[in-house]
Design an enzyme around this catalytic site. Structure first.
Site, PDB file in Angstrom:
ATOM      1  N   LYS A 117     -35.849   1.042  15.813  1.00  0.00           N
ATOM      2  CA  LYS A 117     -35.586  -0.182  16.576  1.00  0.00           C
ATOM      3  C   LYS A 117     -36.722  -1.144  16.218  1.00  0.00           C
ATOM      4  O   LYS A 117     -37.700  -1.305  16.943  1.00  0.00           O
ATOM      5  CB  LYS A 117     -35.523   0.122  18.076  1.00  0.00           C
ATOM      6  CG  LYS A 117     -34.895  -1.025  18.847  1.00  0.00           C
ATOM      7  CD  LYS A 117     -34.448  -0.578  20.213  1.00  0.00           C
ATOM      8  CE  LYS A 117     -34.168  -1.767  21.115  1.00  0.00           C
ATOM      9  NZ  LYS A 117     -33.059  -2.606  20.691  1.00  0.00           N
TER      10      LYS A 117
HETATM   11  N1  PMP Z   1     -27.517  -1.146  18.239  1.00  0.00           N
HETATM   12  C1  PMP Z   1     -28.389  -2.151  18.307  1.00  0.00           C
HETATM   13  C2  PMP Z   1     -28.545  -3.027  17.107  1.00  0.00           C
HETATM   14  C3  PMP Z   1     -29.152  -2.376  19.455  1.00  0.00           C
HETATM   15  O1  PMP Z   1     -30.013  -3.390  19.512  1.00  0.00           O
HETATM   16  C4  PMP Z   1     -28.937  -1.544  20.571  1.00  0.00           C
HETATM   17  C5  PMP Z   1     -29.712  -1.801  21.830  1.00  0.00           C
HETATM   18  N2  PMP Z   1     -30.956  -1.182  21.784  1.00  0.00           N
HETATM   19  C6  PMP Z   1     -28.018  -0.501  20.469  1.00  0.00           C
HETATM   20  C7  PMP Z   1     -27.320  -0.327  19.296  1.00  0.00           C
HETATM   21  C8  PMP Z   1     -27.795   0.432  21.617  1.00  0.00           C
HETATM   22  O2  PMP Z   1     -28.929   1.233  21.807  1.00  0.00           O
HETATM   23  P1  PMP Z   1     -29.306   1.799  23.235  1.00  0.00           P
HETATM   24  O3  PMP Z   1     -28.083   2.358  23.826  1.00  0.00           O
HETATM   25  O4  PMP Z   1     -30.319   2.838  22.923  1.00  0.00           O
HETATM   26  O5  PMP Z   1     -29.862   0.685  24.014  1.00  0.00           O
END
Ligand code: PMP
Length: 408
Positions: free
Chosen positions: A159
């Site tokens: 991330k």
């Molecule tokens: N894909 C992207 C590009 C994101 O930014 C997010 C949000 N963090 C997600 C998927 C979903 O991840 P999560 O469920 O861990 O928040």
């Protein structure tokens, strides 16, 4: 949307080990993280004072930093404690939690071997990621031009701030056209995810979702899969091609910010045809002929785009000898309703009645031509009356509440 800019909110921010007043949590303009995107972050939500999957998020933050070749100088337990402390000091029970780590200012060039690693944690009220009215109806998705990169091109599963560059561009384009978000394909033209959320489809009571090997395997995604499996719902993680979208009856997206949000429509879905097999099916022909006859301006643009795309991708595809899908025939619903009606493939509810003749063009509301009605189910499915059923929205609401009950 906050009434004040984010740097003017009230409260405290945890900054490199201590709590500072909100407005004092600043960094120098010559920070490596700002110039070279050497920054990683998390997005989390607290419900009733508990952070949902708190430790999993802290672990991912540490892992993302390692992928970017730096170590956050705090343990997972320290990060967990810091997040809880900020929430408590800000007096928030339901809030969004944003830890961010970045390289500081000691070196200013591509190399940043000796830069200090900073960590800050802020929390704020963020009731709904999407406009609540749109969210109730099911959000509408555009299709992004940018694709999720090959994991050999970018650290796709971290991330990391840099990966959001294409997300912001894509989301801006979508919002300008009136969509809530954009669905992105991956580097091979397969359905990937949205700009800040993972995507799921439902057909025949089974859930289908793309394999998360070149995009974030979201923590909410993993939870949704786990919950579905526990309830005996089959979850199929597989490659999903854009031309399959018409076969699905429901769609939803998941993410910490987005939670579980129903999708009512995916517009501007590509018309696909396999390369090297000559002309594709009825819809390929219909679009081509319709565009040529009725919309010379759009036709010209389609051709220009098609030619550019062909040149760009053709060599690669030929060299590999593999089959890929091209994005040759694109049209924008705002430019040409009839053409868009042919190629658009929104979610359709199975219980909705098929439109009876004459089919109305979903965009122009005028009776469709014979060419248009050759894909009547597609053009008809754009009708607001046929948009995603309340079943799907109710399903998303149930999933959200199961998750929030499990917060922590
Ligand atoms: N894909 C992207 C590009 C994101 O930014 C997010 C949000 N963090 C997600 C998927 C979903 O991840 P999560 O469920 O861990 O928040």
């Amino acid at each position: 949307m906050a009434e004040k800019p984010y740097d003017r909110l009230d409260g405290v921010i945890w900054y490199d080990g201590r709590l500072v007043p909100w407005g004092d949590a600043t960094l120098h303009v010559l920070s490596h993280g700002l110039h070279y995107a050497s920054a990683v972050f998390e997005g989390e939500r607290a419900y009733g004072g508990e952070i949902f999957k708190c430790t999993e998020h802290s672990e991912r933050l540490k892992r993302s930093a390692q992928v970017l070749d730096f170590d956050i100088p705090y343990s997972v337990a320290e990060i967990d404690a810091a997040k809880r402390l900020v929430l408590e000091k800000n007096g928030q029970k339901d809030a969004y939690v944003r830890p961010v780590a970045w390289r500081g200012s000691e070196m200013m060039g591509v190399s940043a071997q000796n830069n200090k690693i900073h960590l800050a944690i802020a929390t704020w009220q963020w009731p709904s990621y999407f406009d609540p009215v749109q969210r109730l109806k099911g959000i509408r998705l555009d299709l992004a031009d940018y694709r999720r990169p090959d994991p050999k091109t970018a650290p796709a599963r971290a991330k990391a701030a840099g990966l959001y560059m294409i997300c912001t561009i894509s989301k801006h384009i979508a919002e300008r056209k009136g969509y809530a978000d954009a669905m992105m394909l991956d580097w091979q033209g397969r359905v990937a995810e949205c700009t800040g959320a993972n995507i799921f489809f439902i057909n025949d009571g089974k859930i289908h979702t793309p394999i998360a090997d070149c995009f974030l395997d979201g923590i909410t995604r993993q939870t949704a899969i786990e919950l579905a499996k526990k309830r005996g719902i089959e979850v199929i993680e597989r490659r999903i091609m854009p031309d399959e979208l018409t076969q699905f009856s429901e769609c939803f997206i998941t993410g910490s910010a987005a939670e579980v949000t129903a999708v009512s429509e995916i517009l501007r879905v590509l018309h696909h045809r396999q390369r090297g097999r000559g002309h594709g099916g009825v819809r390929d022909r219909a679009l081509e002929i319709h565009a040529r006859r009725h919309h010379p301006a759009t036709h010209g643009r389609l051709h220009r785009r098609g030619a550019a795309q062909g040149q760009e991708e053709g060599g690669l595809i030929r060299r590999r000898g593999s089959v890929d899908w091209d994005t040759r025939w694109r049209a924008d619903a705002h430019d040409c309703g009839a053409c868009a009606a042919i190629i658009a493939s929104p979610m359709r509810t199975r219980r909705a009645p098929r439109p009876s003749a004459p089919t109305l063009c979903a965009v122009t509301r005028a009776p469709s031509s014979r060419r248009c009605s050759s894909s009547a189910s597609v053009s008809g499915s754009l009708s607001p009356a046929l948009r995603q059923s309340s079943t799907s929205r109710a399903r998303c609401a149930r999933l959200n509440s199961s998750m929030t009950r499990r917060a922590g």
